[in-house]
Design a protein around this motif. Structure first.
Motif, PDB file in Angstrom:
ATOM      1  N   HIS A 149       0.848  -1.187   0.000  1.00  7.68           N
ATOM      2  CA  HIS A 149       0.000   0.000   0.000  1.00  7.68           C
ATOM      3  C   HIS A 149       0.884   1.238   0.000  1.00  7.68           C
ATOM      4  O   HIS A 149       1.966   1.243   0.591  1.00  7.68           O
ATOM      5  CB  HIS A 149      -0.923   0.006   1.217  1.00  7.68           C
ATOM      6  N   TYR A 150       0.423   2.294  -0.658  1.00  9.38           N
ATOM      7  CA  TYR A 150       1.279   3.475  -0.825  1.00  9.38           C
ATOM      8  C   TYR A 150       1.662   4.139   0.487  1.00  9.38           C
ATOM      9  O   TYR A 150       2.668   4.859   0.552  1.00  9.38           O
ATOM     10  CB  TYR A 150       0.626   4.482  -1.782  1.00  9.38           C
ATOM     11  N   ARG A 151       0.923   3.905   1.540  1.00  7.67           N
ATOM     12  CA  ARG A 151       1.271   4.512   2.835  1.00  7.67           C
ATOM     13  C   ARG A 151       2.103   3.573   3.709  1.00  7.67           C
ATOM     14  O   ARG A 151       2.428   3.902   4.844  1.00  7.67           O
ATOM     15  CB  ARG A 151      -0.003   4.934   3.574  1.00  7.67           C
ATOM     16  N   GLN A 152       2.450   2.403   3.190  1.00  6.53           N
ATOM     17  CA  GLN A 152       3.169   1.382   3.967  1.00  6.53           C
ATOM     18  C   GLN A 152       4.678   1.502   3.747  1.00  6.53           C
ATOM     19  O   GLN A 152       5.168   1.386   2.634  1.00  6.53           O
ATOM     20  CB  GLN A 152       2.701  -0.011   3.515  1.00  6.53           C
ATOM     21  N   VAL A 153       5.420   1.733   4.812  1.00  5.25           N
ATOM     22  CA  VAL A 153       6.880   1.679   4.745  1.00  5.25           C
ATOM     23  C   VAL A 153       7.284   0.213   4.617  1.00  5.25           C
ATOM     24  O   VAL A 153       6.773  -0.644   5.338  1.00  5.25           O
ATOM     25  CB  VAL A 153       7.521   2.292   6.003  1.00  5.25           C
ATOM     26  N   TRP A 154       8.183  -0.097   3.697  1.00  7.14           N
ATOM     27  CA  TRP A 154       8.559  -1.497   3.494  1.00  7.14           C
ATOM     28  C   TRP A 154      10.028  -1.612   3.143  1.00  7.14           C
ATOM     29  O   TRP A 154      10.676  -0.648   2.753  1.00  7.14           O
ATOM     30  CB  TRP A 154       7.678  -2.168   2.444  1.00  7.14           C
ATOM     31  N   GLU A 155      10.533  -2.820   3.312  1.00  4.54           N
ATOM     32  CA  GLU A 155      11.947  -3.112   3.128  1.00  4.54           C
ATOM     33  C   GLU A 155      12.160  -3.852   1.808  1.00  4.54           C
ATOM     34  O   GLU A 155      11.437  -4.787   1.469  1.00  4.54           O
ATOM     35  CB  GLU A 155      12.443  -3.991   4.282  1.00  4.54           C
ATOM     36  N   TRP A 156      13.146  -3.396   1.040  1.00  8.48           N
ATOM     37  CA  TRP A 156      13.521  -4.058  -0.203  1.00  8.48           C
ATOM     38  C   TRP A 156      13.868  -5.516   0.063  1.00  8.48           C
ATOM     39  O   TRP A 156      14.624  -5.833   0.970  1.00  8.48           O
ATOM     40  CB  TRP A 156      14.703  -3.339  -0.839  1.00  8.48           C
ATOM     41  N   SER A 157      13.277  -6.421  -0.745  1.00  4.51           N
ATOM     42  CA  SER A 157      13.504  -7.850  -0.558  1.00  4.51           C
ATOM     43  C   SER A 157      13.579  -8.543  -1.916  1.00  4.51           C
ATOM     44  O   SER A 157      12.560  -8.621  -2.621  1.00  4.51           O
ATOM     45  CB  SER A 157      12.379  -8.476   0.273  1.00  4.51           C
ATOM     46  N   PRO A 158      14.738  -9.051  -2.321  1.00  4.23           N
ATOM     47  CA  PRO A 158      14.829  -9.799  -3.581  1.00  4.23           C
ATOM     48  C   PRO A 158      13.886 -11.004  -3.616  1.00  4.23           C
ATOM     49  O   PRO A 158      13.322 -11.322  -4.667  1.00  4.23           O
ATOM     50  CB  PRO A 158      16.297 -10.232  -3.627  1.00  4.23           C
ATOM     51  N   ALA A 159      13.701 -11.662  -2.475  1.00  3.24           N
ATOM     52  CA  ALA A 159      12.818 -12.832  -2.437  1.00  3.24           C
ATOM     53  C   ALA A 159      11.374 -12.436  -2.722  1.00  3.24           C
ATOM     54  O   ALA A 159      10.646 -13.148  -3.433  1.00  3.24           O
ATOM     55  CB  ALA A 159      12.925 -13.521  -1.068  1.00  3.24           C
ATOM     56  N   GLU A 160      10.941 -11.299  -2.182  1.00  2.00           N
ATOM     57  CA  GLU A 160       9.579 -10.836  -2.446  1.00  2.00           C
ATOM     58  C   GLU A 160       9.402 -10.446  -3.900  1.00  2.00           C
ATOM     59  O   GLU A 160       8.329 -10.650  -4.484  1.00  2.00           O
ATOM     60  CB  GLU A 160       9.242  -9.658  -1.529  1.00  2.00           C
ATOM     61  N   LEU A 161      10.441  -9.869  -4.507  1.00  2.00           N
ATOM     62  CA  LEU A 161      10.355  -9.537  -5.925  1.00  2.00           C
ATOM     63  C   LEU A 161      10.241 -10.817  -6.759  1.00  2.00           C
ATOM     64  O   LEU A 161       9.482 -10.867  -7.732  1.00  2.00           O
ATOM     65  CB  LEU A 161      11.567  -8.712  -6.357  1.00  2.00           C
ATOM     66  N   ASP A 162      10.969 -11.849  -6.387  1.00  2.00           N
ATOM     67  CA  ASP A 162      10.852 -13.135  -7.093  1.00  2.00           C
ATOM     68  C   ASP A 162       9.424 -13.678  -6.992  1.00  2.00           C
ATOM     69  O   ASP A 162       8.875 -14.204  -7.972  1.00  2.00           O
ATOM     70  CB  ASP A 162      11.839 -14.150  -6.521  1.00  2.00           C
ATOM     71  N   SER A 163       8.826 -13.558  -5.811  1.00  2.00           N
ATOM     72  CA  SER A 163       7.442 -14.026  -5.627  1.00  2.00           C
ATOM     73  C   SER A 163       6.480 -13.213  -6.494  1.00  2.00           C
ATOM     74  O   SER A 163       5.548 -13.762  -7.103  1.00  2.00           O
ATOM     75  CB  SER A 163       7.037 -13.926  -4.161  1.00  2.00           C
ATOM     76  N   ALA A 164       6.717 -11.903  -6.552  1.00  4.20           N
ATOM     77  CA  ALA A 164       5.874 -11.052  -7.382  1.00  4.20           C
ATOM     78  C   ALA A 164       6.026 -11.403  -8.855  1.00  4.20           C
ATOM     79  O   ALA A 164       5.050 -11.381  -9.621  1.00  4.20           O
ATOM     80  CB  ALA A 164       6.239  -9.580  -7.147  1.00  4.20           C
ATOM     81  N   ALA A 165       7.243 -11.752  -9.275  1.00  2.00           N
ATOM     82  CA  ALA A 165       7.479 -12.149 -10.661  1.00  2.00           C
ATOM     83  C   ALA A 165       6.706 -13.421 -10.999  1.00  2.00           C
ATOM     84  O   ALA A 165       6.147 -13.555 -12.094  1.00  2.00           O
ATOM     85  CB  ALA A 165       8.968 -12.338 -10.905  1.00  2.00           C
ATOM     86  N   SER A 166       6.667 -14.356 -10.052  1.00  2.00           N
ATOM     87  CA  SER A 166       5.906 -15.590 -10.268  1.00  2.00           C
ATOM     88  C   SER A 166       4.418 -15.291 -10.405  1.00  2.00           C
ATOM     89  O   SER A 166       3.731 -15.849 -11.269  1.00  2.00           O
ATOM     90  CB  SER A 166       6.148 -16.564  -9.113  1.00  2.00           C
ATOM     91  N   LEU A 167       3.913 -14.398  -9.551  1.00  4.91           N
ATOM     92  CA  LEU A 167       2.505 -14.010  -9.630  1.00  4.91           C
ATOM     93  C   LEU A 167       2.213 -13.311 -10.960  1.00  4.91           C
ATOM     94  O   LEU A 167       1.194 -13.584 -11.603  1.00  4.91           O
ATOM     95  CB  LEU A 167       2.141 -13.099  -8.460  1.00  4.91           C
TER      96      LEU A 167
END
Length: 383
Positions: free
Chosen positions: A305-323
């Motif tokens: 969400h645009y108001r959510q502070v979040w941490e860069w994560s290569p693993a999460e990007l990989d999951s997003a790529a799969s989705l």
């Protein structure tokens, strides 16, 4: 249903006002672009514009974004690299625009350089001096008189000590300038230093260049008028930049509020710190695009969400790529949509641009309905 957005000024959710939508978003200072924090901000506002046009197709949306092509930061970087400030700005602006195109971020209605608004900048500063909200000092600089605005601080809600602490960390910090009446007063015009590599323009107070904050006030007024529907930017701009914009714009125009909604996108973090040029902890978009599709990166960014502070994560990007890949396959399948899917998607966007929830809806549809809804999030489903 109306579209609700979180408003920083009132600390409530507010309805986007009726009528034509006038959106101004503070853009990049063109050096070291484009990192993932930039991408998060501009993908979010790109999605907001797409959502507004889909939700309210009868309402005109004018979207203005600036390029801060002159300020202390870009001058410092140009000197460090031994290049002309214009050359640096032109090269980095071109890279930024290419990065945005690669990420399927549509161009704003107007993408404008701060230096293009010099007559408007001078008009605003002249008006503020005439109204005794600004004063000229030795050397031809002009400062805004903060005490002329009793509501100064209403956006950031920070105590004076915290304001001074943040102001002292800016690249153009002048909190200890002895020429100022108050340490919080900020520069509207900076008298020319005499350096050959520093640009300057003529003004009633002598040659010089504008301060950072007045550049955005001028561009807002020049392209959108005295009052905006939405003013946006990264959360790190709340103070001092947007606080100062409110003070100088509302004093110059006598129109209040400057913006009906103040929308701020949270910071992306890396190794526990805000991802930023000043800290040098950056993940560059163009490097990610060598390995991931634009859809994968957009799903990754919009999964927060645009108001959510979040941490860069290569693993999460990989999951997003799969989705994103699963969605691409589903977009090529026969049409299938739950009878409530479109309404659920609409409700998610109207609920403070809840893009994570909107992405969840996409996983339940296929074919043409998926392609149409996905396009609102800027997804292309390219194979």
């Amino acid at each position: 249903m109306p579209l609700f957005l979180s408003d920083t000024l009132s600390a409530t959710r507010k309805v986007v006002p009726d009528g034509p939508i006038k959106l101004y978003v503070c853009g990049v200072t063109p050096y070291d672009t484009t990192h993932l924090g930039h991408a998060f901000t501009f993908v979010q506002f790109d999605t907001l514009v797409r959502a507004l046009r889909w939700l309210r197709p009868d309402r005109e949306v004018s979207y203005v974004q600036n390029v801060t092509d002159i300020d202390d930061s870009i001058l410092m970087r140009a000197r460090k690299l031994g290049v002309d400030w214009r050359t640096l700005g032109d090269e980095q602006t071109a890279l930024y625009r290419a990065d945005m195109r690669a990420l399927n971020v549509a161009e704003p209605t107007h993408l404008v350089r701060a230096t293009s608004a010099m007559p408007t900048i001078l008009h605003i500063i002249t008006t503020l001096v005439e109204r005794q909200a600004a004063y000229v000092v030795e050397g031809g600089s002009v400062f805004f008189r903060v005490r002329s605005v009793p509501t100064y601080g209403e956006l950031s809600k920070l105590p004076r000590e915290r304001m001074l602490e943040i102001a002292s960390r800016q690249d153009d910090s002048d909190v200890d300038d002895p020429r100022k009446e108050d340490r919080l007063d900020f520069a509207l015009w900076k008298g020319w230093s005499g350096r050959a590599d520093e640009p300057c323009w003529d003004s009633p107070w002598g040659r010089g260049r504008p301060g950072w904050h007045v550049e955005c006030s001028a561009l807002c007024y020049q392209y959108l008028g005295a009052q905006l529907s939405i003013h946006g930017g990264g959360a790190d701009l709340v103070f001092p930049h947007h606080e100062c914009e409110i003070a100088q714009s509302e004093t110059a125009t006598h129109v209040r509020p400057l913006a009906h909604v103040w929308s701020h996108v949270a910071m992306v973090r890396m190794d526990g710190e805000k991802m930023s040029k000043s800290l040098g902890n950056m993940v560059f978009l163009r490097e990610l695009l060598l390995r991931y599709s634009a859809d994968a990166i957009r799903v990754y960014l919009l999964g927060h969400h645009y108001r959510q502070v979040w941490e860069w994560s290569p693993a999460e990007l990989d999951s997003a790529a799969s989705l994103a890949q699963r969605l691409t396959l589903a977009a090529a399948e026969p049409d299938n949509a739950d009878s409530h899917a479109v309404e659920a998607f609409r409700a998610a966007l109207e609920d403070d641009l809840n893009t994570p929830q909107a992405i969840d809806v996409l996983t339940a549809v296929s074919g043409k309905p998926l392609r149409e809804l996905g396009a609102v999030l800027g997804l292309t489903f390219a194979t």
